[in-house]
Design an enzyme around this catalytic site. Structure first.
Site, PDB file in Angstrom:
ATOM      1  CB  ALA A  52      46.160  48.567  37.210  1.00 51.89           C
ATOM      2  CD  GLU A 112      35.346  40.458  42.712  1.00 56.23           C
ATOM      3  OE1 GLU A 112      35.723  41.531  43.222  1.00 56.23           O
ATOM      4  OE2 GLU A 112      36.034  39.806  41.899  1.00 56.23           O
ATOM      5  N   GLY A 157      34.486  46.376  40.213  1.00 57.29           N
ATOM      6  CA  GLY A 157      34.086  46.913  38.917  1.00 57.29           C
ATOM      7  C   GLY A 157      33.088  48.024  39.141  1.00 57.29           C
TER       8      GLY A 157
END
Length: 394
Positions: free
Chosen positions: A146, A257, A379
């Protein structure tokens, strides 16, 4: 006729609508520290795959590098997010992506979560010593199965009286093996998906917490680690915010972030380009400097222009955040554009070095390896494009 301009009247207008003379002075101070205290050791630390992190964290704290986002009540010098952005940009110049990542993760992740979502008592227990450089913080969300899919985490937290019992595994955690405290995301309602996540502040010395370091292609001085939680008992007082609100907390902090990753990427690309141009001016081929060949002049011109475009987009996202506006789309755009560009610039700079770019003695190979993580961490580029597409109504 030449236009006469009285430039004195522009002194009070911040550059880019962001930076004041105080920010310029801060930039100079941080750059001096990075140039004199960090960069000279980069080669040695890279060879050793380590750095004296306790000493470095304490020295950085004395300069106020961890406190720009926080009030004086907690030992900070702000809140001033523009100052924090300046610090991010300048730390990138230290010559070691792992060192910059360690300091940046401490500055922007675990301790910042404590500030944003914690109680005053929690802030004084963990944030204050983090700002002082006495304790190192980390954020543990990612798991072996994950990453970008935060809702897919399987680490669980089960209520047991006044405590919670945490069980699971985290991976790719920056500062994971050197942290004194770790903000851990866990499922408190396994059947609720994203709506069943809660965050806890876990003392790294708690029984059942174990860590192991992960070897990485770049960021070799970073203590990137796996964290194992084996029936770790955490008091409810160490829960961060409300039960089942952890996913919302993570999404809230993703903007900052990703923005700091964009800031660091632009700064890193700029420095890598400078080094590439310098080498191209020194390297001779066919009796003249490589930089004088049109193919390289144009490539350097392309990269310089793209860096300025990425900088403008990143600063635009920062201005929107400072104005209290939703900058999710802009931060996502800046993150993918800047990190992909940083990797591209490093690849081009390695190319202009020829065979020397592929040997360990030349630092361009380190910029090449370090920059590759940008399009993955925080990401991936693909996730950023998905966010942008959805927000565009596609």
């Amino acid at each position: 006729m030449q236009l006469e301009v009285d430039r004195s009247r522009f002194k009070e207008i911040p550059r880019f609508g962001l930076f004041t003379e105080e920010h310029d002075a801060l930039r100079e101070a941080v750059r001096d520290y990075v140039t004199n205290e960090l960069r000279p050791h980069a080669e040695e630390w890279e060879r050793e795959r380590d750095f004296p992190y306790r000493q470095v964290f304490r020295e950085a704290a004395k300069l106020g590098l961890f406190g720009a986002k926080y009030e004086e009540a907690y030992g900070g010098t702000g809140p001033d997010f523009v100052a924090d952005a300046v610090i991010t940009e300048e730390l990138t110049r230290c010559g070691s992506g792992g060192v910059a990542a360690a300091l940046g993760a401490h500055k922007d992740l675990g301790p910042y979560y404590v500030y944003r979502f914690g109680t005053d008592e929690q802030r004084r227990r963990w944030l204050v010593p983090a700002i002082n450089g006495e304790k190192i913080g980390a954020l543990a969300v990612t798991e072996p199965n994950a990453g970008s899919d935060v809702g897919g985490i399987t680490t669980k937290a089960v209520r047991d009286g006044d405590d919670w019992v945490l069980t699971g595994q985290k991976t790719f955690i920056t500062n994971g093996t050197i942290a004194d405290f770790i903000v851990v995301a866990a499922k408190t309602d396994p059947d609720a998906g994203n709506r069943g996540i809660t965050q806890f502040v876990v003392d790294a010395g708690t029984d059942g917490v174990s860590t192991s370091r992960v070897g990485t292609v770049g960021w070799r001085t970073s203590h990137t680690g796996e964290i194992h939680l084996d029936d770790v008992r955490v008091p409810d007082a160490d829960r961060l915010g409300d039960v089942n609100k952890g996913f919302h907390q993570i999404m809230q902090n993703f903007q900052w972030e990703r923005l700091v990753m964009a800031l660091a990427a632009v700064s890193g690309a700029e420095q890598t380009l400078e080094n590439g141009v310098q080498y191209a001016n020194e390297r001779q081929a066919f009796g003249r400097p490589v930089a004088t060949f049109q193919v390289w002049r144009h490539r350097f011109a392309d990269m310089a222009t793209e860096i300025e475009a990425a900088r403008s987009l990143t600063y635009h996202a920062l201005r929107k955040m400072l104005a209290g506006e939703d900058a999710t789309m802009e931060c996502s755009m800046a993150k993918w554009l800047s990190t992909e560009l940083s990797w591209k610039v490093a690849d081009e700079s390695l190319q202009v070095h020829g065979g020397y770019g592929y040997v360990m003695e030349f630092p361009v190979q380190r910029a090449w390896r370090d920059s590759r993580l940008g399009p993955i961490g925080g990401g991936s580029t693909q996730i950023m494009k998905e966010i942008i597409g959805r927000m565009a109504g596609l």
